[in-house]
Design a protein around this motif. Structure first.
Motif, mmCIF file in Angstrom:
data_model
loop_
_atom_site.group_PDB
_atom_site.id
_atom_site.type_symbol
_atom_site.label_atom_id
_atom_site.label_comp_id
_atom_site.label_asym_id
_atom_site.label_seq_id
_atom_site.Cartn_x
_atom_site.Cartn_y
_atom_site.Cartn_z
ATOM 1 N N LEU A 233 -33.008 -63.941 -5.686
ATOM 2 C CA LEU A 233 -33.216 -64.827 -4.494
ATOM 3 C C LEU A 233 -34.309 -65.942 -5.084
ATOM 4 O O LEU A 233 -34.660 -66.834 -4.385
ATOM 5 N N ARG A 234 -34.958 -65.640 -6.207
ATOM 6 C CA ARG A 234 -35.786 -66.777 -6.768
ATOM 7 C C ARG A 234 -35.279 -68.123 -6.695
ATOM 8 O O ARG A 234 -35.869 -69.101 -6.319
ATOM 9 N N PHE A 235 -33.969 -68.258 -7.581
ATOM 10 C CA PHE A 235 -33.318 -69.289 -7.449
ATOM 11 C C PHE A 235 -32.859 -69.826 -6.109
ATOM 12 O O PHE A 235 -32.920 -71.177 -5.644
ATOM 13 N N ILE B 179 -36.860 -57.044 1.546
ATOM 14 C CA ILE B 179 -35.790 -57.683 0.900
ATOM 15 C C ILE B 179 -35.763 -57.490 -0.655
ATOM 16 O O ILE B 179 -36.840 -57.707 -1.190
ATOM 17 N N ALA B 180 -34.752 -57.318 -1.123
ATOM 18 C CA ALA B 180 -34.614 -56.990 -2.379
ATOM 19 C C ALA B 180 -34.300 -58.441 -3.328
ATOM 20 O O ALA B 180 -33.924 -59.436 -2.517
ATOM 21 N N TYR C 89 -40.631 -62.477 -0.004
ATOM 22 C CA TYR C 89 -41.034 -63.622 0.091
ATOM 23 C C TYR C 89 -40.083 -64.849 -0.172
ATOM 24 O O TYR C 89 -39.862 -65.816 0.630
ATOM 25 N N CYS C 90 -39.272 -64.888 -1.039
ATOM 26 C CA CYS C 90 -38.119 -65.494 -1.429
ATOM 27 C C CYS C 90 -37.107 -65.724 -0.592
ATOM 28 O O CYS C 90 -36.715 -66.687 -0.085
ATOM 29 N N GLY C 91 -36.646 -64.387 0.146
ATOM 30 C CA GLY C 91 -35.864 -64.399 1.117
ATOM 31 C C GLY C 91 -36.108 -65.131 2.359
ATOM 32 O O GLY C 91 -35.525 -66.108 2.966
#
Length: 474
Positions: A186-188, A233-234, A247-249
């Protein structure tokens, strides 16, 4: 006390010269520059816009222009549609390869990176650049090409040498001419969503300047597939819930939905996300046999204050955030969990009184969301008393270690959100448990407000919104 000037000095020194320990991070140099520049912005040390910066700041307009030029000259690809993560990843561009070359020789490895593009755009926005040197249309096409069929985003895209070395992408480029690279996490996706918003990609799609926007439905479905059984969220499907992944999600959903998360997430899911994030706040356990009340174990506890075997309530202790369940607190997670809470607002129940509904409506329009629900005081005390270095400035990952750039920035970003929550909810007097803490809590109030979704100061966010308005009217 919050050592504001020491932290500013730490970031300024880091921009000039880094110790050899940072050699291994050279391929992510742009991230380090963002942390330093954004940290100085939150500390009020940058002479940008109409701001009256700190009288102790020695940063000049010339420095600001130099930093802008460095980002463009060392990290922007010749196609002007993406950024590298570092000058160190630039490779010479060769012309067409021979027909006998291997599959790997067919691609140009001087590639853009979604994370590098996010960091570059944020840095330029902070420095009040108008992004006129970018090919925004090409960047939007590049971002769309980085999205995979399952909705996730690749780290970047290798372009075919045979498709015109370094040629910009067009809407009808065949996938055989590019090769996506990088993990599925999810970072990208977050970096791509943030970059799209910062360049006005949604505006370009709405005006039909680009053929299509990114695929929303598949992006939402991929994020939903990363939600864990416990509400967090993973980073990827079927993995363990993580504060960074959460956070990213949430950040990607927030930016893709124009900050209307309630339109893409059910109330129950929002409630679970808030609850999971709050549960990551970890109170330190003191050794009952120790004569010092400052001696803290490295392992967290999960019991409530009423169950505590200690002589004094556990809620009076510093409490940072952990990244995963049953892990010790870490400076950076005060931002990852805090930023998630800042983007989420618990839905108003039908049984709420009219006065509480009015209050909730008012808070939902603020920049701090559900952040008021965590133990603000304990989080501030954890950061200021456990991981802050008041001698040389900066914050460390955990107590007793050397400060580093990333944790220093995220610690200050977390405190900036806490400061805004305090300002919106009655001032420091409403958060202290003893008069002796008042000056300590109040010492973070000079920090600039921060937008949790983009991890930028609200003044930088306002400038980005002005650029978007300009592009909307063109």
């Amino acid at each position: 006390m919050f050592a504001l000037d020491r932290h500013a000095s730490f970031f300024q020194h880091s921009l000039r010269l880094l110790p050899y320990h940072y050699t291994q991070t050279d391929t992510t140099r742009l991230a380090l520059v963002f942390f330093c520049v954004s940290g100085l912005d939150l500390l009020g040390y940058l002479p940008v816009g109409d701001r009256q910066c700190s009288s102790k700041s020695k940063i000049t307009k010339l420095d600001v222009e130099h930093w802008k030029e460095w980002v463009y000259s060392t990290c922007l690809l010749p196609t002007r549609d993406a950024f590298r993560c570092s000058p160190a990843t630039a490779v010479p561009r060769s012309s067409a390869s021979s027909s006998s070359s291997s599959h790997f020789d067919q691609f140009d490895y001087d590639a853009g990176h979604t994370a590098g593009t996010y960091f570059a755009l944020c840095t330029l926005i902070i420095l009040r650049d108008d992004l006129s040197r970018l090919d925004r249309v090409g960047m939007m096409r590049w971002l769309r090409k980085c999205q995979r069929q399952d909705g996730s985003f690749a780290a970047g895209l290798l372009r075919s040498k045979h498709n015109g070395a370094g040629a910009a992408l067009s809407d009808d480029d065949d996938d055989n001419c590019e090769q996506k690279f990088g993990e599925r996490d999810l970072r990208f996706g977050y970096c791509a969503a943030a970059a799209r918003w910062l360049i006005g990609g949604d505006i370009l799609a709405r005006k039909k300047i680009v053929a299509a926007d990114i695929a929303f439905d598949s992006a939402f479905e991929y994020i939903a597939s990363c939600i864990s059984f416990d509400g967090g969220i993973a980073m990827s499907p079927y993995a363990e819930a993580h504060a960074g992944g959460t956070y990213c999600g949430v950040g990607a959903l927030c930016l893709l939905s124009q900050r209307k998360i309630s339109t893409v997430l059910a109330d129950a899911v929002v409630g679970d996300l808030v609850k999971w994030s709050l549960m990551q706040q970890v109170y330190a356990e003191l050794d009952p046999e120790s004569g010092s009340e400052d001696e803290i174990h490295s392992e967290p506890t999960s019991f409530s204050s009423s169950e505590s075997p200690l002589r004094s309530p556990v809620v009076d202790r510093p409490a940072g955030f952990s990244g995963r369940t049953n892990k010790p607190p870490d400076t950076c997670y005060s931002f990852w969990a805090g930023g998630t809470l800042a983007m989420l607002e618990l839905p108003v129940t039908s049984s709420s009184s009219s006065s509480s509904s009015s209050s909730s409506s008012s808070s939902s329009s603020s920049s701090t969301g559900s952040l008021r629900l965590l133990d603000i005081r304990a989080n501030i005390m954890f950061l200021l008393t456990q991981t802050q270095n008041t001698m040389i400035g900066g914050f460390s990952k955990v107590a007793g270690t050397h400060p580093d750039i990333m944790h220093s920035y995220l610690g200050i970003a977390a405190l900036a959100m806490c400061a805004e929550t305090i300002r919106q909810n009655g001032g420091p007097e409403s958060f202290v448990k003893a008069d002796t803490e008042l000056d300590t809590i109040a010492s973070i109030l000079p920090l600039q407000p921060l937008d949790g979704a983009l991890c930028l100061s609200t003044s930088a966010l306002q400038y980005a919104q002005e650029l978007r308005s300009k592009w909307e009217n063109e």
